[in-house]
Design an enzyme around this catalytic site. Structure first.
Site, PDB file in Angstrom:
ATOM      1  N   CYS A   1       0.822  -1.199   0.000  1.00  0.00           N
ATOM      2  CA  CYS A   1       0.000   0.000   0.000  1.00  0.00           C
ATOM      3  C   CYS A   1       0.856   1.249   0.000  1.00  0.00           C
ATOM      4  O   CYS A   1       0.891   1.991  -0.963  1.00  0.00           O
ATOM      5  CB  CYS A   1      -0.900  -0.009   1.220  1.00  0.00           C
ATOM      6  SG  CYS A   1      -1.946  -1.461   1.307  1.00  0.00           S
TER       7      CYS A   1
ATOM      8  N   GLU B   1       4.100   1.245   2.023  1.00  0.00           N
ATOM      9  CA  GLU B   1       5.293   0.963   2.813  1.00  0.00           C
ATOM     10  C   GLU B   1       6.553   1.434   2.091  1.00  0.00           C
ATOM     11  O   GLU B   1       6.871   0.943   1.000  1.00  0.00           O
ATOM     12  CB  GLU B   1       5.388  -0.549   3.103  1.00  0.00           C
ATOM     13  CG  GLU B   1       4.218  -1.113   3.889  1.00  0.00           C
ATOM     14  CD  GLU B   1       3.073  -1.613   3.016  1.00  0.00           C
ATOM     15  OE1 GLU B   1       2.584  -0.835   2.163  1.00  0.00           O
ATOM     16  OE2 GLU B   1       2.664  -2.761   3.172  1.00  0.00           O
TER      17      GLU B   1
END
Lengths: 295, 716
Positions: B360, B362
């Protein structure tokens, strides 16, 4: 200490002038346009707004004030005797009851609007004085505008212009821009909504002459002025404002009428789409006017 | 949208697929022929059979070879007995998954396309010579060689498949299919020379990872490593912008094929940002990728736009235009926060500037560290424990240390000290659980021969990516929950209990235990206390504390190979499930209700509009949140249609980032549409929304998640 009687302070206001703005909505207006989308700002006294969809039926308001009753499950306010003291609003946990109308010091407003100074600077925005008719509180507005000018925050005045020019003069030195509503270009039109055409046009000319960029805002209202836009173009051609904004009628304020417990004369009038005004845009351009739809 | 994409969409959407994946069958073939080989080498052969024996499908309307199709296509007769046997074999060899550093990885495509397959094999060969006599390294390098040879064969097979498709294709399609064949042939062994070849090689490598069963494999800084090829081709007149976009679209659209194999993938692509030297990195390819992702209109390519203080206004504006289509991406990332957030871990500054995202949001150093892992640390739970002597209010069991009953708490400072002890104990448990799981597999035998070829230093060191091969050690993200819930709760406690003394701390504890039943007045007091998201320091300072505290807590630990624990404030949709595990909280929230999502204020509590939200949420020091944070915002579609309004939104974002905000992601779908889509899902088959870190088809979400998205305040 100067005070203003306001309805609301709206931050991240994106429809009231250039850039990111905070709009201070003054309470009280000397016109009574039946299509008004901010009806909670018209009365010079406080109003209680009630939004039934938010009401949880907790009954706290009833304990505070006998004007609240629940009749067969429906909350009812006896508006005839309501003084808008606001006690019920303080007790309401769900936000169903709201108060429009509070006195607030200029210093307090300055403090709140300056929180967003960085955003004004980043976007060429600022503060908009709107309402209601802000110039009915010209002294307070002048004090506010002066302080903001000292803080390098541009101030935009949004007025319907039906006040003595002396009221304009109080705020004029501190303005970066003026939004000047013209609702009609004939006497009959202003008779319906309680204004004085010659005073308004005179003020408009003086504002344009003052050098403060002045934008004429025309709310385009079916059955009121929508059929007269050609006349507007003729009149405004000579005045030559900075820009003309045609604002298509919409009904987004209808919920507020319900919340105020009043009738909305325009409840069944269809909204105008921007596309419907494209022809008028051309017409204004032919008169040498810079014109937008929606501002 | 160009015609190639339209035709490809139709062809893919029409295509029929089997239900059973052939992955295990093909891998088992490799294992079964190499039982007597060392385990790492057997893994290399499993890759080999997987890569070379799956059916190669080239769509008639495609411009880039390589499809997920072969995973669901039986290349030879298959029966149940064979499937069961294969599963048994593959399960026996075992396989790292998320949590064991297997996916959520950004491969080093930049180096790979510079070397080509042949160059990579050459590197492996050199290391084999260097480490002659070292059995462990030799076995590992041999396994990498076998896997890479399998990949080389796979490219050649795709060339053949393109030629086969061309044979039966209508005349107008033949030429482009033969061009695919040519492109594949050119890169079987040699390094790519053109944009088309480089993109083709990257896509096939990505595909190989998908065939291996890896999820959330990022394409990383696609606009950076492909740009030299794009620039050269355009200058030489062998490629137009339009052709490049068509190639990009035909590539990215196939990410959506993940739909056929069990759900949407999350393939992160980072565009924009700064170069390794710190200069503006936005280029024409950044825009082409933006447009391609927009035109594909599918959730899979998870686009992240890196914004920095000098990035062109046009870039941000184009990002907002794509967001305005309702796709929910790109997510906007602030280089100004993310680069220092990575640098605090001791990485070289040039590497930090070269970051991308996996999964997502990171933050990740592409091809320099082992694959990502993360978990959820349920922070607000510790308020409950600190108020109740370490006893869980939901179950009555002792969960944390006995830090004393509510009766003994004398001040806010006293409470904060106890809270710290509870959080520390909770972090100890979190890390212990992670370490046990993460180290469950023997790094010498649970190797990843193909993946290791895409991570710096593995080949040079002769070590697997999870056995000390990676340039930097493994990092782990602790996903810290409920910053809004926690800040609101602490501020409400301070104001209501200790400042205004409207109730005692024991009454508060009792109210929480009773889920506010019989304590409705106190609940109202708590709800009326200052709330995060309104630029009110009385509560915002607890959000500042929250980030500092979590960084303090997790800085104390190291992963097995000496890497750092990052703080993440990005909860996806787990704010709902985590909320079920937390009793009533002092912010007035009731037992089991959702927590605030990610780094956002509690939904509905940020009542002063987006400027106040931005001012509040920029206060914490996100350079201590190395993994990243998520601020979810929702604007009505009208904010995106006018240039002037988009410019206002852009200013808002610039101020957020200037003040240290880390990430903002925006849904532009109106409340009315979302509500209607809940009632009439069939009318909105392609409505994509952003859910805290990834995009998803709205209809694929459960009702509680749909409602949660609805609750997130619409801002303007």
């Amino acid at each position: 200490m100067k005070e203003l009687f306001i309805s609301n302070i709206q931050r991240f206001s994106v429809g009231d002038g250039p850039g990111i703005r905070t709009t201070v909505f003054m309470k009280g207006c000397n016109l009574h346009c039946p299509w008004c989308h901010n009806p909670e700002t018209i009365s010079a006294k406080a109003d209680v707004l009630f939004t039934s969809s938010r009401c949880t039926g907790c009954g706290r308001c009833i304990t505070a004030c006998p004007n609240h009753t629940v009749i067969s499950g429906a909350h009812h306010i006896d508006r005839g005797v309501c003084s808008a003291c606001g006690k019920c609003v303080q007790l309401c946990p769900s936000g169903a009851l709201e108060l429009s109308g509070r006195s607030i010091s200029v210093d307090q407003i300055v403090k709140e609007v300056l929180e967003d100074k960085e955003f004004y600077q980043a976007s060429d925005g600022g503060v908009t004085l709107s309402g209601g008719e802000p110039l009915l509180q010209a002294d307070g507005c002048a004090a506010l505008a002066q302080t903001l000018q000292q803080q390098n925050v541009p101030v935009l005045l949004d007025t319907a212009g039906c006040v003595p020019f002396s009221a304009f003069q109080k705020v004029l030195p501190y303005l970066s821009m003026c939004y000047f509503d013209v609702k009609s270009v004939n006497e009959q039109g202003y008779r319906i909504i309680g204004g004085n055409l010659s005073l308004i046009l005179d003020n408009l000319k003086k504002m344009v002459a003052s050098g403060v960029p002045t934008v004429v805002r025309i709310p385009v209202i079916p059955h009121f002025n929508a059929h007269q836009l050609a006349d507007f173009a003729t009149v405004l051609q000579d005045i030559s404002p900075t820009r003309v904004d045609l604002l298509p009628f919409h009904r987004m304020g209808s919920g507020k009428y319900t919340a105020l417990g009043s009738d909305y004369a325009y409840a069944n009038t269809p909204s105008l789409s921007p596309e419907e005004l494209l022809g008028y845009q051309t017409l204004f351009m032919k008169h040498g006017l810079t014109v937008t739809i929606g501002g | 949208m160009n015609q190639s994409l339209t035709r490809l969409k139709q062809e893919i959407d029409r295509s029929q697929r089997a239900k059973i994946s052939v992955r295990e069958i093909l891998m088992a073939k490799g294992f079964m022929a190499h039982y007597t080989d060392p385990i790492p080498l057997a893994r290399g052969y499993a890759c080999y059979t997987l890569f070379t024996e799956h059916a190669k499908k080239v769509y008639e309307n495609d411009l880039i070879a390589g499809s997920y199709f072969g995973l669901l296509q039986e290349p030879f007769p298959v029966n149940d007995a064979m499937i069961n046997k294969s599963r048994q074999v593959v399960a026996n060899y075992g396989w790292r998954t998320f949590g064991h550093n297997a996916d959520h990885f950004a491969p080093d495509y930049a180096t790979f396309i510079q070397d080509g397959v042949g160059g990579t094999l050459e590197k492996i060969h050199r290391s084999l010579v260097r480490y002659e006599g070292d059995t462990e390294k030799t076995v590992f390098l041999q396994s990498a060689r076998v896997a890479m040879e399998g990949f080389r064969e796979m490219i050649a097979q795709y060339a053949n498949a393109a030629a086969e498709t061309a044979e039966t294709a209508p005349a107008e399609r033949k030429e482009q299919l033969l061009q695919i064949e040519q492109t594949c042939r050119a890169i079987v062994n040699d390094k790519p020379q053109t944009f088309r070849q480089a993109l083709q090689l990257v896509w096939l490598a990505h595909l190989a990872f998908v065939y291996e069963g890896r999820y959330a494999m990022a394409l990383g800084r696609l606009d950076q490593y492909l740009y030299p090829y794009y620039k050269k081709d355009v200058e030489e007149g062998i490629l137009t912008r339009c052709e490049a976009k068509a190639l990009m679209e035909c590539t990215l659209y196939k990410i959506g094929e993940s739909h056929f194999i069990g759900g949407d993938d999350v393939v992160n692509i980072a565009i924009g940002g700064v170069t390794r030297d710190g200069a503006d990195a936005v280029n024409e390819l950044s825009y082409i990728i933006l447009e391609s992702v927009r035109d594909c209109g599918i959730p899979g390519p998870n686009l992240s736009a890196r914004i920095h203080s000098e990035c062109p206004d046009r870039f941000l504006d184009e990002c907002l235009k794509v967001i305005g289509t309702g796709l929910g991406y790109p997510a906007l990332m602030n280089d100004g926060a993310n680069i220092p957030a990575l640098a605090r871990n001791g990485y070289a500054i040039e590497d930090c500037r070269d970051y991308c995202m996996v999964g997502c949001i990171e933050n990740f150093l592409p091809g320099q560290q082992p694959p990502w892992s993360d978990g959820r640390y349920n922070s607000p739970k510790y308020i409950e424990l600190a108020l109740n002597n370490g006893v869980c209010m939901q179950s009555g069991i002792q969960m944390g240390p006995a830090t004393g009953s509510a009766e003994t708490i004398t001040s806010m400072d006293d409470f904060m000290a106890r809270l710290h002890l509870q959080m520390q104990a909770g972090a100890d448990e979190y890390v212990a659980f992670f370490q046990n799981e993460n180290q469950r597999y023997n790094p010498k035998t649970y190797t990843q021969p193909f993946l290791s070829c895409f991570c710096q230093d593995c080949i040079e060191r002769g070590l697997d990516i999870n056995n000390g091969g990676a340039h930097y050690p493994s990092a782990h993200g602790a996903g810290c929950m409920g910053v809004g819930t926690m800040a609101d709760s602490l501020a409400a406690m301070e104001q209501v209990i200790f400042v205004n003394k409207k109730a005692t701390i024991t009454q508060l504890r009792d109210a929480l235990l009773a889920n506010f039943e019989g304590y409705e007045d106190l609940q109202q007091e708590l709800l009326a206390a200052p709330k995060y998201g309104n630029n009110d320091d009385r509560v915002d300072r607890y959000a500042v504390w929250y980030v500092d505290e979590h960084a303090r807590l997790f800085d104390r630990y190291r992963t097995w190979d000496g890497g750092r624990f990052y703080v993440a404030i990005a909860s996806n949709i787990q704010n709902i499930s985590a909320g079920t595990l937390v009793a009533a909280t002092p912010d007035g929230r009731k037992n089991g209700e959702p927590l605030s999502d990610a780094a956002s204020p509690m939904h509905g509590m940020d009542q002063k509009g987006p400027t106040a939200t931005v001012l509040s949420t920029a206060k914490p020091d996100y350079t201590k949140a190395s993994c990243g944070t998520v601020l979810n915002q929702k604007y009505s579609p009208s904010m995106f249609t006018h240039d002037e309004k988009r410019a206002k939104l852009a200013s808002l974002i610039r101020v957020y980032f200037k003040n240290g905000g880390q990430e903002m992601q925006i849904n532009s779908v109106s409340r009315e549409i979302l509500q209607d889509a809940m009632e009439h899902p069939q009318q909105y088959p392609s409505l994509v929304v952003r859910v805290s870190g990834f995009s998803a088809y709205y209809n694929a979400l459960t009702r509680d998640v749909q409602e949660d998205i609805l609750r997130r305040t619409e801002q303007g």
